[in-house]
Design an enzyme around this catalytic site. Structure first.
Site, PDB file in Angstrom:
ATOM      1  N   GLU A 293     -20.601  25.358  18.170  1.00  0.00           N
ATOM      2  CA  GLU A 293     -21.083  24.434  19.118  1.00  0.00           C
ATOM      3  C   GLU A 293     -22.734  23.571  20.274  1.00  0.00           C
ATOM      4  OE1 GLU A 293     -17.265  22.026  20.211  1.00  0.00           O
ATOM      5  OE2 GLU A 293     -16.908  22.264  17.932  1.00  0.00           O
ATOM      6  N   HIS A 567     -12.533  27.377  24.731  1.00  0.00           N
ATOM      7  CA  HIS A 567     -12.298  28.337  23.666  1.00  0.00           C
ATOM      8  C   HIS A 567     -12.345  29.769  24.648  1.00  0.00           C
ATOM      9  CE1 HIS A 567     -12.407  26.315  19.731  1.00  0.00           C
ATOM     10  NE2 HIS A 567     -12.512  25.361  20.730  1.00  0.00           N
TER      11      HIS A 567
END
Length: 585
Positions: A293, A567
């Site tokens: 990402e 995350h």
């Protein structure tokens, strides 16, 4: 595919692309700010309450009007730029490549196999959510450029730190002693204020030695804890390894006893034959780093600038844009794959594939697989030693496991094709690693299709006990987005403490997803609460050279990016040992 700095075949095409993007960028930026000004993160809301700021609604009102007018004013230029930019994507290579020239050729090689027939390799993966600021805010993360700079600094701080190892020299020892956290550099600042972190010295590698031998100017610190025992002493001193990538392979044996294990940081534990820890720092001397990402181009460039002193070979802006395949407008790609690969070792070959079956909002990004072949060094017979590293980011929406299974089928095939095309008879393969954000876990009933995929018969997952069952020490890696800035998890040290306590952990890790129409019963009686682990590092043994064997040195759950992403990064260190008879052939 040949690696070149520019993704374009020549300077003329690259210049036309730069002109097209320059015309698009102002309109894109004003649209990004228009959406961002209307969407605050929970941290910004909390700060406004603490500061008793009552002008936010006026800022939103006038900011929205201003950015909307500017967006409309620059839209005609953006349209012209798009007409120039889009056709050029047909001749664009799927990644940009940065190579940082080393101070000496030895800095890019690992001499462990050449000298003693063994070596240790560190890998790490992290999803950073570096989307354009307006879109990142839907994940409760803002200020993409500031986060990119802070993330790069923290990664460098972790991987550059002195490699402290404590050896317990005792026949009854089954583990190691932990160094005090006070001797490790830490960063307790939370995101939201300007990070003034001391950046480590910019050195690509540092020499280290294994065993009880120290070399001047080493980046490793070895503390030996002797113990009385009756074992036969060493017949000869251990051989040093002259590369810091090797971190805990002991060169001698105490009689028939295995050499003591090395501790990389605080809190190493062992369970089910897998050493693991929750660390507030990235492991020292990570050799290959895979990030997901990293969609924003400016953020990717900032990461490249920050990481290049440590990683001389970086692939970024990976993926395709516009109509893919060309002239098929139903699959227009607004974003690249988001993958970002940083390697200490030279990248010999690299190949990218885009998933053709993405759906919904995921189809706007060119998610896919990147495969790379890296040069490690030489073995005792002067044959080339190489490794294969693969990273991917699978389909995201819940309840669409069929799409992810199709993508796993493609990943398996593409990796096999890449290795078959690039395998040479005169080289040794010492690792084959697959990592990334798989967007499914091994505990949710809704993910049962993916949990039973045949990929897990090929690649080993050190955290997995079986389909739908994690090992009891495993920790979920997906954080609940609304709670990212809570005091319990807003700093690396706080997040580390929270993850180590099950009662706290379940408040901040995303819970499993139930199967449609069925109530969720989790965890099973007598089992720990783990949560969703969707970030994986897998390794395969049947594809490496037959005279090599692999051992897991440690699995790490990393909290250093607390407050910067939703995350938890994951690290894996593998020891690879060549058979002694092969080494002397």
């Amino acid at each position: 595919m040949a690696l070149q700095a520019s993704p374009f075949p020549n300077g003329c095409v690259a210049g036309l692309h730069a002109v097209g993007w320059a015309l698009i960028l102002p309109c894109f930026w004003f649209l990004d700010r228009l959406i961002a000004v209307c969407n605050s993160t929970t941290l910004e809301k909390k700060q406004r309450l603490e500061q008793e700021c009552y002008l936010h609604s006026l800022k939103v009102f006038f900011g929205s009007i201003t950015f909307f007018i500017l967006f409309l004013a620059t839209a005609p230029l953006a349209f012209l730029g798009f007409l120039l930019w889009a056709p050029l994507q047909a001749c664009r290579r799927p990644f940009s490549y940065h190579r940082e020239p080393p101070s000496s050729p030895e800095k890019e090689t690992h001499r462990g196999f050449e000298l003693v027939g063994k070596a240790s390799f560190g890998f790490a993966t992290a999803n950073l959510c570096l989307l354009p600021d307006s879109l990142a805010r839907f994940n409760n993360l803002g200020h993409t450029q500031h986060r990119a700079a802070a993330i790069g600094q923290r990664i460098v701080q972790g991987v550059c730190r002195p490699h402290i190892r404590i050896f317990v020299d005792s026949p009854s020892s089954c583990g190691t002693l932990s160094p005090s956290s006070s001797i490790l550099p830490v960063n307790s600042s939370s995101y939201g204020a300007t990070d003034r972190q001391g950046q480590p010295p910019v050195s690509h590698h540092s020499d280290s030695t294994e065993g009880h031998v120290s070399i001047p100017k080493s980046n490793s610190r070895v503390v030996c804890v002797p113990c009385d025992d009756t074992e036969e002493p060493l017949s000869e001193p251990p051989s040093p390894l002259l590369n810091s990538n090797q971190n805990s392979n002991q060169q001698g044996r105490m009689g028939h006893r295995s050499a003591p294990r090395a501790l990389l940081s605080q809190g190493l534990r062992q369970q089910d034959d897998v050493p693991w820890e929750v660390s507030s720092l990235f492991p020292a001397n990570v050799d290959i780093l895979c990030l997901e990402e990293v969609f924003d181009k400016r953020a990717a460039q900032k990461l490249t600038q920050t990481l290049r002193p440590m990683y001389g070979h970086i692939l970024y802006d990976i993926g395709v844009y516009a109509c893919q395949p060309p002239c098929k407008c139903s699959s227009f790609k607004f974003f690249n794959s988001g993958l970002f690969l940083a390697s200490r070792f030279p990248v010999l070959e690299a190949q990218y594939h885009c998933f053709p079956n993405s759906r919904g909002e995921d189809a706007l990004a060119a998610k896919g697989l990147l495969s790379a072949k890296v040069l490690i060094g030489q073995n005792p017979k002067q044959k080339k030693v190489v490794g294969y590293f693969n990273c991917t980011h699978l389909h995201a929406p819940e309840g669409e496991g069929e799409i992810r299974c199709e993508q796993l089928n493609m990943v398996t095939k593409w990796i096999g094709d890449f290795q078959a095309a690039n395998r040479q008879p005169d080289e040794d393969i010492v690792f084959d690693v697959l990592c990334g954000d798989f967007n499914f876990d091994n505990c949710s009933p809704d993910d049962s299709l993916e949990q039973n995929h045949c990929l897990f018969e090929e690649y080993k997952d050190p955290c997995r006990a079986g389909p739908g069952k994690e090992k009891p020490w495993v920790i979920g890696t997906l954080l609940e987005q609304p709670t990212l800035y809570e005091d319990d998890i807003n700093t690396p040290e706080n997040l580390q403490r929270t993850l180590e306590r099950e009662e706290l952990r379940k408040q901040y890790i995303s819970p499993p997803v139930p199967a449609e129409g069925r109530p969720l019963v989790y965890p099973e009686t007598g089992q720990p609460w783990i949560g969703r682990r969707i970030d994986y590092i897998l390794y395969r043994e049947n594809s490496i050279s037959k005279h090599c064997r692999t051992e897991i040195e440690e699995v790490t759950f990393i909290t250093q990016l607390a407050g910067l992403t939703d995350h938890i990064p994951v690290g894996l260190r593998l020891n690879v040992i060549m058979d002694s008879d092969c080494a002397v052939e």
